[in-house]
Design a protein around this motif. Structure first.
Motif, PDB file in Angstrom:
ATOM      1  N   LYS A 172       0.851  -1.196   0.000  1.00 43.29           N
ATOM      2  CA  LYS A 172       0.000   0.000   0.000  1.00 43.29           C
ATOM      3  C   LYS A 172       0.887   1.246   0.000  1.00 43.29           C
ATOM      4  O   LYS A 172       1.457   1.596   1.033  1.00 43.29           O
ATOM      5  CB  LYS A 172      -0.936   0.003   1.204  1.00 43.29           C
ATOM      6  CG  LYS A 172      -1.990  -1.099   1.153  1.00 43.29           C
ATOM      7  CD  LYS A 172      -3.041  -0.918   2.240  1.00 43.29           C
ATOM      8  CE  LYS A 172      -4.142  -1.959   2.104  1.00 43.29           C
ATOM      9  NZ  LYS A 172      -5.220  -1.771   3.108  1.00 43.29           N
ATOM     10  N   ALA A 179       3.559   4.516  -5.811  1.00 51.37           N
ATOM     11  CA  ALA A 179       2.641   3.726  -6.627  1.00 51.37           C
ATOM     12  C   ALA A 179       3.246   3.453  -8.004  1.00 51.37           C
ATOM     13  O   ALA A 179       3.131   2.341  -8.544  1.00 51.37           O
ATOM     14  CB  ALA A 179       1.306   4.464  -6.760  1.00 51.37           C
ATOM     15  N   LEU A 182       5.904   0.701  -7.826  1.00 49.00           N
ATOM     16  CA  LEU A 182       5.311  -0.628  -7.725  1.00 49.00           C
ATOM     17  C   LEU A 182       4.763  -1.071  -9.077  1.00 49.00           C
ATOM     18  O   LEU A 182       4.984  -2.211  -9.523  1.00 49.00           O
ATOM     19  CB  LEU A 182       4.205  -0.624  -6.667  1.00 49.00           C
ATOM     20  CG  LEU A 182       4.650  -0.372  -5.224  1.00 49.00           C
ATOM     21  CD1 LEU A 182       3.441  -0.207  -4.314  1.00 49.00           C
ATOM     22  CD2 LEU A 182       5.538  -1.503  -4.721  1.00 49.00           C
ATOM     23  N   HIS A 183       4.043  -0.177  -9.740  1.00 50.07           N
ATOM     24  CA  HIS A 183       3.448  -0.519 -11.033  1.00 50.07           C
ATOM     25  C   HIS A 183       4.514  -0.824 -12.070  1.00 50.07           C
ATOM     26  O   HIS A 183       4.367  -1.759 -12.887  1.00 50.07           O
ATOM     27  CB  HIS A 183       2.566   0.638 -11.504  1.00 50.07           C
ATOM     28  CG  HIS A 183       1.900   0.381 -12.818  1.00 50.07           C
ATOM     29  ND1 HIS A 183       2.459   0.766 -14.028  1.00 50.07           N
ATOM     30  CD2 HIS A 183       0.727  -0.240 -13.128  1.00 50.07           C
ATOM     31  CE1 HIS A 183       1.657   0.401 -15.003  1.00 50.07           C
ATOM     32  NE2 HIS A 183       0.589  -0.211 -14.494  1.00 50.07           N
ATOM     33  N   PHE A 187       3.667  -4.905 -10.002  1.00 49.17           N
ATOM     34  CA  PHE A 187       2.550  -4.894  -9.057  1.00 49.17           C
ATOM     35  C   PHE A 187       1.300  -4.374  -9.774  1.00 49.17           C
ATOM     36  O   PHE A 187       1.363  -3.420 -10.552  1.00 49.17           O
ATOM     37  CB  PHE A 187       2.860  -3.993  -7.860  1.00 49.17           C
ATOM     38  CG  PHE A 187       3.838  -4.585  -6.877  1.00 49.17           C
ATOM     39  CD1 PHE A 187       3.406  -5.120  -5.668  1.00 49.17           C
ATOM     40  CD2 PHE A 187       5.204  -4.595  -7.163  1.00 49.17           C
ATOM     41  CE1 PHE A 187       4.313  -5.646  -4.762  1.00 49.17           C
ATOM     42  CE2 PHE A 187       6.112  -5.115  -6.260  1.00 49.17           C
ATOM     43  CZ  PHE A 187       5.668  -5.664  -5.060  1.00 49.17           C
ATOM     44  N   VAL A 188       0.170  -4.993  -9.480  1.00 48.54           N
ATOM     45  CA  VAL A 188      -1.096  -4.628 -10.122  1.00 48.54           C
ATOM     46  C   VAL A 188      -2.074  -4.183  -9.033  1.00 48.54           C
ATOM     47  O   VAL A 188      -2.214  -4.867  -8.006  1.00 48.54           O
ATOM     48  CB  VAL A 188      -1.684  -5.821 -10.909  1.00 48.54           C
ATOM     49  CG1 VAL A 188      -3.018  -5.435 -11.535  1.00 48.54           C
ATOM     50  CG2 VAL A 188      -0.702  -6.271 -11.981  1.00 48.54           C
ATOM     51  N   TYR A 189      -2.745  -3.066  -9.283  1.00 49.20           N
ATOM     52  CA  TYR A 189      -3.677  -2.564  -8.273  1.00 49.20           C
ATOM     53  C   TYR A 189      -4.935  -3.421  -8.238  1.00 49.20           C
ATOM     54  O   TYR A 189      -5.550  -3.708  -9.272  1.00 49.20           O
ATOM     55  CB  TYR A 189      -4.057  -1.113  -8.554  1.00 49.20           C
ATOM     56  CG  TYR A 189      -4.951  -0.528  -7.480  1.00 49.20           C
ATOM     57  CD1 TYR A 189      -4.421  -0.194  -6.229  1.00 49.20           C
ATOM     58  CD2 TYR A 189      -6.306  -0.350  -7.700  1.00 49.20           C
ATOM     59  CE1 TYR A 189      -5.230   0.319  -5.235  1.00 49.20           C
ATOM     60  CE2 TYR A 189      -7.119   0.167  -6.700  1.00 49.20           C
ATOM     61  CZ  TYR A 189      -6.576   0.499  -5.470  1.00 49.20           C
ATOM     62  OH  TYR A 189      -7.390   0.997  -4.474  1.00 49.20           O
ATOM     63  N   PHE A 196      -1.653  -2.687  -4.077  1.00 47.46           N
ATOM     64  CA  PHE A 196      -0.968  -3.244  -5.243  1.00 47.46           C
ATOM     65  C   PHE A 196      -0.506  -4.657  -4.876  1.00 47.46           C
ATOM     66  O   PHE A 196       0.128  -4.849  -3.824  1.00 47.46           O
ATOM     67  CB  PHE A 196       0.239  -2.377  -5.615  1.00 47.46           C
ATOM     68  CG  PHE A 196      -0.136  -1.103  -6.339  1.00 47.46           C
ATOM     69  CD1 PHE A 196      -0.050  -1.033  -7.716  1.00 47.46           C
ATOM     70  CD2 PHE A 196      -0.576   0.008  -5.645  1.00 47.46           C
ATOM     71  CE1 PHE A 196      -0.386   0.133  -8.393  1.00 47.46           C
ATOM     72  CE2 PHE A 196      -0.913   1.179  -6.303  1.00 47.46           C
ATOM     73  CZ  PHE A 196      -0.828   1.243  -7.682  1.00 47.46           C
TER      74      PHE A 196
END
Length: 253
Positions: A172, A179, A182-183, A187-189, A196
């Motif tokens: 988080k 964010a 992570l993306h 990482f996928v939300y 994520f």
């Protein structure tokens, strides 16, 4: 906007007053045909009480500025609704930064009688000492400026990554930078988790993605904390409640 009474002979009053005050003063008289016309001069009035209230509430029509040889200035106008009184207020000194006035109490003005000789005595005994004291404080503040306030300390940003039993990793972020990091690294939300997530189907790829995300976050000064969820006993290993004793069966005839 109420109009003041017109019985004040301000021009003559101010000229005589200037000659009676201690020191050397000169007077300059101004007339204003409109309400807005009084503000270019009155904006320097150093008062938060009687004088500033009259300036804001009434169409004064005229005023006079008395200037001492050292640059000190007094604002003089008729007191609205009081034909036998005038208002005298100090005017803020020029050439100082706004910070120099911080913490300095305004030397509020006063009402004086329409006798310029008595008015001069009242001003010399009351307003001028407070005015000179306030100016001295402003000068001191200007000569000794306060150091800039230290920026409030802020907790460093961290991203908490939590492992779950099925191998999934959830994170988080608290900022757009986190964010994006992570993306960018797989990482996928997940709206349901509001986090994520990173699948654990391939643990090698997952570990690689975590390392890459951690490096990118670190470049932005963002730390990473890895946590496991609170341990819960598995369903098959949960404690079995003790068996209840069997009651003997009663036979009836």
């Amino acid at each position: 906007m109420p109009e003041p009474t017109t019985t004040h002979d301000l021009e003559s009053f101010a000229q005589v007053l200037a000659g009676e005050l201690p020191g050397r003063w000169r007077s300059k008289y101004h007339r204003h045909t409109e309400y807005a016309g009084q503000f270019p001069i009155a904006e320097d009035v150093w008062d938060m009480n009687l004088v500033s209230g009259a300036i804001a509430e009434y169409v004064l029509g005229h005023d006079a500025v008395l200037t001492r040889d050292d640059g000190a200035r007094l604002y003089v106008t008729g007191r609205p609704g009081h034909p036998d009184e005038y208002l005298v207020g100090a005017m803020a000194p020029r050439g100082f930064e706004p910070e120099a006035f911080r913490g300095v109490r305004e030397p509020d003005g006063m009402a004086v009688p329409d006798d310029p000789f008595r008015a001069a005595d009242d001003i010399a005994a009351d307003l001028l000492p407070r005015y000179d004291k306030a100016v001295a404080q402003v000068q001191h503040n200007s000569d000794h400026p306060r150091p800039p306030a230290a920026a409030p300390t802020r907790e460093p940003e961290r991203v908490v990554m939590t492992w779950f039993g099925d191998g999934m990793l959830a994170a988080k972020p608290d900022s757009p930078q986190a964010a994006k990091a992570l993306h960018d690294n797989g990482f996928v939300y997940d709206p349901r988790e509001q986090a994520f997530v990173l699948s654990g189907d391939d643990t090698a790829l997952q570990a690689q993605a975590v390392r890459a995300a951690g490096a990118q976050l670190a470049a932005h000064g963002i730390g990473v904390i890895l946590r496991h969820p609170p341990s819960r006993p598995a369903l098959e290993t949960a404690a079995v409640p003790p068996a209840q004793p069997v009651k003997p069966t009663t036979r009836t005839r």
